[in-house]
Design a protein around this motif. Structure first.
Motif, PDB file in Angstrom:
ATOM      1  N   PRO A   1       0.819  -1.224   0.000  1.00  0.00           N
ATOM      2  CA  PRO A   1       0.000   0.000   0.000  1.00  0.00           C
ATOM      3  C   PRO A   1       0.852   1.273   0.000  1.00  0.00           C
ATOM      4  O   PRO A   1       0.386   2.328  -0.447  1.00  0.00           O
ATOM      5  N   LEU A   2       2.092   1.161   0.471  1.00  0.00           N
ATOM      6  CA  LEU A   2       2.960   2.338   0.528  1.00  0.00           C
ATOM      7  C   LEU A   2       3.460   2.728  -0.865  1.00  0.00           C
ATOM      8  O   LEU A   2       4.076   3.778  -1.030  1.00  0.00           O
ATOM      9  N   SER A   3       3.231   1.882  -1.855  1.00  0.00           N
ATOM     10  CA  SER A   3       3.640   2.254  -3.218  1.00  0.00           C
ATOM     11  C   SER A   3       2.679   3.295  -3.805  1.00  0.00           C
ATOM     12  O   SER A   3       2.967   3.881  -4.851  1.00  0.00           O
ATOM     13  N   GLN A   4       1.564   3.522  -3.110  1.00  0.00           N
ATOM     14  CA  GLN A   4       0.660   4.625  -3.448  1.00  0.00           C
ATOM     15  C   GLN A   4       0.308   4.678  -4.936  1.00  0.00           C
ATOM     16  O   GLN A   4       0.192   5.760  -5.511  1.00  0.00           O
ATOM     17  N   GLY A   5       0.221   3.508  -5.550  1.00  0.00           N
ATOM     18  CA  GLY A   5      -0.199   3.468  -6.945  1.00  0.00           C
ATOM     19  C   GLY A   5       0.853   3.896  -7.955  1.00  0.00           C
ATOM     20  O   GLY A   5       0.541   4.103  -9.129  1.00  0.00           O
TER      21      GLY A   5
ATOM     22  N   PHE B   1      22.476   3.532  14.875  1.00  0.00           N
ATOM     23  CA  PHE B   1      21.450   3.910  15.856  1.00  0.00           C
ATOM     24  C   PHE B   1      21.557   2.942  17.038  1.00  0.00           C
ATOM     25  O   PHE B   1      22.087   1.850  16.908  1.00  0.00           O
ATOM     26  N   ARG B   2      21.034   3.417  18.179  1.00  0.00           N
ATOM     27  CA  ARG B   2      21.209   2.638  19.400  1.00  0.00           C
ATOM     28  C   ARG B   2      20.408   1.342  19.345  1.00  0.00           C
ATOM     29  O   ARG B   2      19.350   1.280  18.731  1.00  0.00           O
ATOM     30  N   LYS B   3      20.942   0.330  20.035  1.00  0.00           N
ATOM     31  CA  LYS B   3      20.307  -0.994  20.012  1.00  0.00           C
ATOM     32  C   LYS B   3      18.836  -0.946  20.394  1.00  0.00           C
ATOM     33  O   LYS B   3      18.038  -1.698  19.851  1.00  0.00           O
ATOM     34  N   LEU B   4      18.483  -0.079  21.339  1.00  0.00           N
ATOM     35  CA  LEU B   4      17.114  -0.088  21.860  1.00  0.00           C
ATOM     36  C   LEU B   4      16.221   1.003  21.262  1.00  0.00           C
ATOM     37  O   LEU B   4      15.104   1.203  21.714  1.00  0.00           O
ATOM     38  N   GLU B   5      16.718   1.704  20.264  1.00  0.00           N
ATOM     39  CA  GLU B   5      15.921   2.745  19.589  1.00  0.00           C
ATOM     40  C   GLU B   5      14.607   2.129  19.087  1.00  0.00           C
ATOM     41  O   GLU B   5      14.611   1.059  18.481  1.00  0.00           O
ATOM     42  N   PRO B   6      13.479   2.794  19.317  1.00  0.00           N
ATOM     43  CA  PRO B   6      12.213   2.264  18.782  1.00  0.00           C
ATOM     44  C   PRO B   6      12.241   2.259  17.246  1.00  0.00           C
ATOM     45  O   PRO B   6      12.705   3.212  16.633  1.00  0.00           O
ATOM     46  N   TRP B   7      11.732   1.186  16.663  1.00  0.00           N
ATOM     47  CA  TRP B   7      11.901   0.974  15.221  1.00  0.00           C
ATOM     48  C   TRP B   7      11.075   1.905  14.346  1.00  0.00           C
ATOM     49  O   TRP B   7      11.371   2.060  13.165  1.00  0.00           O
ATOM     50  N   ASP B   8      10.010   2.488  14.897  1.00  0.00           N
ATOM     51  CA  ASP B   8       9.299   3.467  14.068  1.00  0.00           C
ATOM     52  C   ASP B   8      10.205   4.671  13.817  1.00  0.00           C
ATOM     53  O   ASP B   8      10.255   5.220  12.708  1.00  0.00           O
ATOM     54  N   LEU B   9      10.984   5.032  14.844  1.00  0.00           N
ATOM     55  CA  LEU B   9      11.904   6.161  14.685  1.00  0.00           C
ATOM     56  C   LEU B   9      13.082   5.787  13.791  1.00  0.00           C
ATOM     57  O   LEU B   9      13.587   6.624  13.042  1.00  0.00           O
ATOM     58  N   VAL B  10      13.514   4.540  13.856  1.00  0.00           N
ATOM     59  CA  VAL B  10      14.596   4.079  12.970  1.00  0.00           C
ATOM     60  C   VAL B  10      14.168   4.214  11.513  1.00  0.00           C
ATOM     61  O   VAL B  10      14.909   4.730  10.664  1.00  0.00           O
TER      62      VAL B  10
ATOM     63  N   ARG C   1      11.898   6.142  10.261  1.00  0.00           N
ATOM     64  CA  ARG C   1      11.728   7.546   9.869  1.00  0.00           C
ATOM     65  C   ARG C   1      13.079   8.228   9.683  1.00  0.00           C
ATOM     66  O   ARG C   1      13.262   9.015   8.757  1.00  0.00           O
ATOM     67  N   LYS C   2      14.044   7.907  10.552  1.00  0.00           N
ATOM     68  CA  LYS C   2      15.356   8.535  10.414  1.00  0.00           C
ATOM     69  C   LYS C   2      16.062   8.034   9.153  1.00  0.00           C
ATOM     70  O   LYS C   2      16.691   8.816   8.433  1.00  0.00           O
ATOM     71  N   ALA C   3      15.960   6.735   8.878  1.00  0.00           N
ATOM     72  CA  ALA C   3      16.594   6.184   7.668  1.00  0.00           C
ATOM     73  C   ALA C   3      16.059   6.900   6.430  1.00  0.00           C
ATOM     74  O   ALA C   3      16.799   7.195   5.483  1.00  0.00           O
ATOM     75  N   LEU C   4      14.768   7.186   6.447  1.00  0.00           N
ATOM     76  CA  LEU C   4      14.174   7.915   5.330  1.00  0.00           C
ATOM     77  C   LEU C   4      14.669   9.363   5.302  1.00  0.00           C
ATOM     78  O   LEU C   4      15.095   9.887   4.267  1.00  0.00           O
ATOM     79  N   ARG C   5      14.655   9.990   6.458  1.00  0.00           N
ATOM     80  CA  ARG C   5      14.942  11.427   6.533  1.00  0.00           C
ATOM     81  C   ARG C   5      16.396  11.777   6.189  1.00  0.00           C
ATOM     82  O   ARG C   5      16.650  12.834   5.618  1.00  0.00           O
TER      83      ARG C   5
ATOM     84  N   VAL D   1       7.035  -0.500  10.231  1.00  0.00           N
ATOM     85  CA  VAL D   1       6.150  -0.132   9.112  1.00  0.00           C
ATOM     86  C   VAL D   1       5.309   1.087   9.454  1.00  0.00           C
ATOM     87  O   VAL D   1       5.101   1.969   8.618  1.00  0.00           O
ATOM     88  N   ASP D   2       4.850   1.163  10.701  1.00  0.00           N
ATOM     89  CA  ASP D   2       4.059   2.327  11.120  1.00  0.00           C
ATOM     90  C   ASP D   2       4.865   3.611  10.937  1.00  0.00           C
ATOM     91  O   ASP D   2       4.345   4.617  10.432  1.00  0.00           O
ATOM     92  N   GLY D   3       6.131   3.581  11.360  1.00  0.00           N
ATOM     93  CA  GLY D   3       6.978   4.777  11.223  1.00  0.00           C
ATOM     94  C   GLY D   3       7.217   5.122   9.766  1.00  0.00           C
ATOM     95  O   GLY D   3       7.126   6.288   9.349  1.00  0.00           O
ATOM     96  N   LEU D   4       7.502   4.096   8.996  1.00  0.00           N
ATOM     97  CA  LEU D   4       7.749   4.293   7.568  1.00  0.00           C
ATOM     98  C   LEU D   4       6.533   4.932   6.902  1.00  0.00           C
ATOM     99  O   LEU D   4       6.640   5.912   6.148  1.00  0.00           O
ATOM    100  N   LYS D   5       5.378   4.373   7.200  1.00  0.00           N
ATOM    101  CA  LYS D   5       4.121   4.851   6.623  1.00  0.00           C
ATOM    102  C   LYS D   5       3.874   6.314   7.013  1.00  0.00           C
ATOM    103  O   LYS D   5       3.513   7.140   6.162  1.00  0.00           O
ATOM    104  N   THR D   6       4.076   6.608   8.263  1.00  0.00           N
ATOM    105  CA  THR D   6       3.856   7.979   8.754  1.00  0.00           C
ATOM    106  C   THR D   6       4.641   8.981   7.913  1.00  0.00           C
ATOM    107  O   THR D   6       4.099   9.981   7.435  1.00  0.00           O
ATOM    108  N   ASP D   7       5.927   8.687   7.731  1.00  0.00           N
ATOM    109  CA  ASP D   7       6.761   9.664   7.039  1.00  0.00           C
ATOM    110  C   ASP D   7       6.583   9.636   5.525  1.00  0.00           C
ATOM    111  O   ASP D   7       6.636  10.681   4.876  1.00  0.00           O
ATOM    112  N   LEU D   8       6.372   8.460   4.950  1.00  0.00           N
ATOM    113  CA  LEU D   8       6.143   8.417   3.495  1.00  0.00           C
ATOM    114  C   LEU D   8       4.894   9.226   3.163  1.00  0.00           C
ATOM    115  O   LEU D   8       4.859   9.963   2.169  1.00  0.00           O
TER     116      LEU D   8
END
Lengths: 323, 323
Positions: free
Chosen positions: A16-20, A53-62, A64-68, A103-110
């Protein structure tokens, strides 16, 4: 997870993130077909758990940062984001809730940036999360690092040094909770200066994004442009948190030097002729991004940092480097 | 390595690999500018030491395989390689000789395939080598997975099952040294079927490259095309090494099933109407690549594998999966 599980995961969560995007084929083919648009630029960056990134970083933020950080490279070219590819290796022992959070983080930022995910690969193994984002952007007249000339002004956007404070937030005795939260947020979720980058096209003579540290990246711009970068220490924009932190240190200059030689600010550093000052300010205003004039390009090579009184600041290590 | 060291390394060893690609800027800018060519396709794959390749694999071969698995994805689209980006994280304790060896392998294959390196990133940290290649290709009429129809023939190029034998080469008691060397080579250095892919454009109805195992990938093609894949076990092309290995096993059928459900063959699996048989053979001849007709697409869904006598072969796990 079984193979069927992988397909379900891609189909349910990533497709769904391919947005058509037409050439993404719902993420089902071997490669994606890029739309025929002129002026595509491309960049790629890898982030490894425990390294970038730190071992315990929440993955939604990971996610988003990878994208940003990739979008920041596009911003430095003055490019509009066009599409991204994601190559991800989940740790063998990954839990579905962690994948979901990524995926939630990725989706948010995409969605926030309006960018389709058009391809990539997904595997599993080892002990660490490894994420590579490849970002495509589009621009007609890209900003390069190499256009700076002696006599031109040097500017930086936003504030410098917050990210390294955010990385070390647990050691910041004396800062308020609000200040701590601000610098930690700046470390975890950099803001790619996309609007500013676009506004600077055809106006700035050279630009890059500050990822290795202000001094090191000024050196990169200077090297590519065949000049020297002269920076006035007291002109460097600091957040209220960073300013407070510097003020309460025993050696404020040493602390300031640390802030300007650490990485991950993801601000734009750029040069422009002095006759462009009003236009540059107007461009920053249109972008809604604060900028500061921090020095100038001069004949020579390398970087020099001076205090208001003209004293040269000794800098041993020209900026944080991952290498 | 110091920052200066990193720049020297990129300038000395990687920048020449950009082969004068205009928008690569000698690998000195934030992003690369793609040439304005129509029909660009893009794919990306990550390889992690100890996960996707053995801990002690020589790094020249790692570089070449990382490149080749991406080229195989381009081949599956019928695309010509256009350019690649490389994102690499060296282990913290990397030795210069290892980096040199990686670059040597990369250079060998980039030159052999005539592809410029136009961008990427280089960092260092952690304990494992992590390599992501992003490959761009060009084609006017890409081969998709989704064009297959019931009644069409199913083909595969080269031979199947060598790579998994190569991965387990130390356990192959009874094979000659030559046979062992052949399968190990097939595991370490797959051959992307670029010429065949190009020849099949406009001729094959659907195609992909076999990376998850012949049965699993036949399933992918069938799923994307909305049909079932019927495979004749005895038609699957085997190398002399694999044939010998199967013959000397106590349960040849089980061994054969293992070969067709293991991954990393990087052969092309494709479908075409029966009226195209002569043209397909001529295309393969022009490409200099052996192909075999291994079955057909039929109404239904999934994959069925039958022996010459028509018996259904029971396959528990539909192909090796990294997931």
């Amino acid at each position: 997870m079984s193979e069927a599980g992988e397909f379900d995961f891609i189909a349910q969560h990533l497709a769904p993130l391919s947005q058509g995007y037409e050439g993404a084929f719902g993420l089902t083919d071997d490669a994606a077909i890029l739309a025929d648009v002129p002026g595509l630029v491309i960049t790629t960056d890898t982030m490894i758990q425990g390294v970038h990134f730190r071992k315990l970083e929440p993955w939604d933020l990971v996610a988003r940062k990878a994208l940003r950080v990739n979008l920041s490279d596009l911003a430095a070219m003055g490019a509009d984001p066009h599409a991204v590819l994601l190559s991800i290796t989940w740790p063998q022992a990954v839990r579905p809730a962690q994948m979901q959070r990524f995926v939630d983080g990725l989706k948010t930022d995409l969605e926030a940036f309006g960018i389709p995910l058009i391809g990539g690969d997904t595997t599993r193994g080892g002990e660490l999360l490894v994420v590579t984002v490849t970002a495509l952007g589009q621009c007609e007249h890209p900003l390069l690092r190499s256009g700076g000339e002696a006599g031109q002004d040097l500017y930086v956007s936003g504030t410098i040094g917050d990210a390294v404070l955010g990385l070390e937030v647990d050691t910041l005795a004396g800062l308020t909770g609000v200040h701590k939260a601000i610098v930690e947020d700046r470390h975890l979720l950099p803001t790619p200066r996309l609007k500013l980058g676009r506004e600077l096209c055809g106006l700035a003579s050279a630009a890059l994004d500050v990822s290795d540290g202000l001094v090191a990246d000024a050196g990169h711009l200077a090297r590519a442009s065949g000049v020297k970068a002269g920076i006035e220490l007291d002109s460097i924009p600091l957040s209220s948190a960073a300013e407070t932190w510097v003020r309460i240190q025993r050696d404020p200059i040493a602390t300031l030097v640390k802030l300007i030689t650490s990485g991950d600010d993801y601000e734009l550093l750029f040069s422009a002729g002095p006759e462009k000052r009003e236009e540059i300010l107007a461009a920053a205003k249109r972008a809604g991004t604060h900028i500061a004039r921090i020095g100038s390009l001069i004949e020579g090579k390398g970087v020099e940092v001076r205090t208001t009184s003209g004293e040269l600041v000794r800098i041993d290590q020209a900026g944080f480097t991952h290498f």
